[in-house]
Design an enzyme around this catalytic site. Structure first.
Site, PDB file in Angstrom:
ATOM      1  N   SER A 302     -19.156 -42.328  16.557  1.00  0.00           N
ATOM      2  CA  SER A 302     -18.494 -41.408  15.645  1.00  0.00           C
ATOM      3  C   SER A 302     -19.463 -40.406  15.018  1.00  0.00           C
ATOM      4  CB  SER A 302     -17.746 -42.223  14.580  1.00  0.00           C
ATOM      5  OG  SER A 302     -16.910 -41.419  13.810  1.00  0.00           O
ATOM      6  N   ASP A 313     -26.801 -30.474  22.216  1.00  0.00           N
ATOM      7  CA  ASP A 313     -26.149 -29.284  22.770  1.00  0.00           C
ATOM      8  C   ASP A 313     -26.797 -27.990  22.302  1.00  0.00           C
ATOM      9  OD1 ASP A 313     -24.476 -31.133  23.870  1.00  0.00           O
ATOM     10  OD2 ASP A 313     -22.621 -30.147  23.272  1.00  0.00           O
ATOM     11  N   LYS A 327     -16.935 -42.410  20.732  1.00  0.00           N
ATOM     12  CA  LYS A 327     -15.778 -42.205  19.845  1.00  0.00           C
ATOM     13  C   LYS A 327     -15.727 -40.738  19.437  1.00  0.00           C
ATOM     14  CE  LYS A 327     -13.720 -43.636  15.429  1.00  0.00           C
ATOM     15  NZ  LYS A 327     -13.755 -42.328  14.760  1.00  0.00           N
TER      16      LYS A 327
END
Length: 544
Positions: A302, A313, A327
């Protein structure tokens, strides 16, 4: 022996990850005239059913429990993270996410041998600490409540010690080392539930911060730790998110903002109507353009994955460890009016490249968590080549790095899980066996350790062979397996490290525990190698 360890580890992991999943049953109501329901909407049907059971069913029924079963059953048809929180659990859940509770400030366990509460340590600065309560003290009574000889559960004990802030409770204490009984009145106060487990300088210029969840106080704790490390010369950082199951989305966004330049995308969410909300970094970050390593493992989920994904990224830092849980759903807690609540999934989140890292749950909740255990048996935790990724879920970062969606964050640098034997030793620790042994050991002669200053203990103390042998005997009694002795002798150095760390935690603080244990941490050693390859090479040359 190998089969025994293969059984222990997946079981522990699966139990840890299954917390929060509630599976309800089905209601059967036979021979009910259909006309009773023809004029009711679908939303009214459940209320009508409960009324019929309450007023017409042949036996007395606790309709509240039926409602709980119904709510659980409804949510079980959705996703694994939409869950019901009963009224009796809401206080504990709220305290955990708020970051504090009202109590007397002691860590304890129930001493089964004499059926009484044994104080492991007092919280520094807390009510019990200021009143002189010490490790090893037994709490016999709280007010008029007798706490010994009654086989009380931990929850029952906690309920006797907690109360409203500012209220007083008279404790009757037995101090074993002085063989005396005395009373002390303690005023209950706010006790912090720390989400930053530890922070210290890992190397001369690299700080280390371990975060166990994302609660209301987490960002403030993190900032305080970061500032302190920067004062000590930290220009690099290792952020440890291993075993961190997540928490508040907004807290994760703030933490990611510390490392990303103004305007960089942290994540975006999308709800059932297709509405997209983008979250961007601001100019508030205090650790931008600096080397950072983020540690993750199979239990990082999470909010932990949000930070790892945002940095990965954006081509910031290095993600080290093993593939995270997977998740990618966002929940909102909603009160149901009677003290209970639900956490309902309201959207999905996506990393800056557009990938969802949510694992599939189409085969049901049981398979969802069993799939995690399958990672262990498939060899994924041992070999990076065993990680299954789909080319259809391939994404590319601005600098050309290939990343994947569909089931967690795959680290930039893989570090395998330890051997079955090593993991079994760690399971002893996670289940509290090492801590319990250390407490009993300290009880035999606490004065022996009273002469150590903290830094002297960290630098100079060594667990001797007698303590090690006593621990092996203790562990054999727990597992009832004599062959453990041979395996444990093969792991003598690691076991002694664990014992020393646990001693430091009970004598000083969790931070001291983490600092001692870091020397035997494979992921932290990998970070040191990545940060300074020449240093590792020199150490190897010296050893050879």
């Amino acid at each position: 022996m190998k089969n025994k360890y293969n059984y222990i580890l997946p079981t522990i992991i699966a139990l840890t990850l299954a917390v929060g999943i509630f599976i309800g049953g089905k209601l059967h109501f036979k021979d009910t005239p259909e006309k009773l329901f023809t004029t009711n909407s679908k939303k009214d049907k459940l209320n009508r059913l409960i009324d019929l059971i309450e007023y017409e069913y042949v036996d007395e029924v606790d309709t509240d429990s039926i409602v709980d079963v119904a709510v659980n059953n409804i949510l079980s048809k959705l996703d694994p993270h939409s869950v019901y929180i009963p009224k009796e659990q809401m206080v504990e859940v709220s305290e955990n996410m708020k970051g504090d509770f009202v109590g007397i400030g002691v860590q304890f366990y129930m001493d089964k041998d004499v059926d009484t509460i044994a104080v492991i340590r007092t919280i520094e600065g807390g009510p019990s600490y200021s009143k002189g309560i010490q490790a090893g003290d037994r709490i016999l009574m709280a007010g008029k409540d007798t706490l010994f000889g009654r086989n009380l559960s931990n929850n029952e004990i906690v309920s006797k010690l907690k109360g409203k802030r500012g209220t007083k409770v008279k404790l009757k204490i037995y101090r074993k080392k002085e063989n005396k009984t005395f009373s002390v009145t303690v005023k209950r106060d706010l006790i912090p539930i720390k989400s930053v487990d530890a922070y210290f300088m890992l190397t001369s210029d690299m700080g280390y911060i371990k975060v166990n969840r994302f609660a209301e106080t987490t960002f403030r704790e993190f900032k305080n730790a970061l500032k302190e490390l920067q004062k000590q010369g930290a220009t690099k950082l290792t952020l440890d998110l291993r075993d961190n199951p997540g928490g508040y989305l907004g807290i994760a966004e703030k933490m990611a903002d510390e490392f990303l330049e103004d305007g960089k995308l942290i994540l975006f969410t999308k709800n059932k109507k297709g509405k997209i909300d983008n979250v961007y970094a601001t100019e508030k970050g205090d650790f931008e353009d600096k080397p950072i390593y983020v540690l993750i493992n199979e239990r990082s989920a999470s909010a932990s994955e949000i930070i790892a994904g945002a940095l990965q990224d954006n081509d910031i830092g290095t993600i080290v460890g093993r593939r995270s849980f997977g998740k990618g759903l966002v929940q909102r807690e909603m009160a149901l009016g009677d003290g209970s609540a639900i956490r309902l999934t309201i959207s999905r989140y996506y990393t800056p490249t557009g990938r969802s890292i949510q694992r599939t749950y189409k085969k049901g909740h049981k398979d969802y968590y069993q799939n995690f255990t399958d990672r262990y048996h498939s060899g994924e935790l041992v070999s990076v080549d065993s990680i299954k990724v789909a080319d259809s879920l391939k994404f590319t970062t601005p600098k050309g790095k290939v990343v994947y969606g569909g089931g967690g964050i795959v680290p930039d640098v893989f570090v395998p899980i330890g051997s079955n034997e090593v993991e079994a030793v760690e399971s002893l620790e996670s289940l509290g066996f090492i801590s319990r042994f250390v407490f009993n050991h300290l009880e035999e002669d606490r004065e022996k350790y009273a002469t150590y200053e903290k830094q002297d203990f960290v630098d100079d103390f060594k667990v001797d062979d007698i303590v090690f042998e006593n621990f092996i005997n203790y562990a054999e009694d727990i597992y009832q397996v004599k062959r453990l002795r041979l395996k444990y002798y093969d792991l003598e150095d690691q076991i002694k490290l664990f014992l020393k760390a646990s001693l430091a935690e009970q004598l000083y603080s969790p931070n001291t525990y983490a600092k001692i244990k870091s020397s035997g941490d494979a992921m932290l050693n990998k970070v040191k190698e990545l940060d300074n390859p020449s240093l590792i090479q020199k150490e190897e040359e010296i050893e050879n």
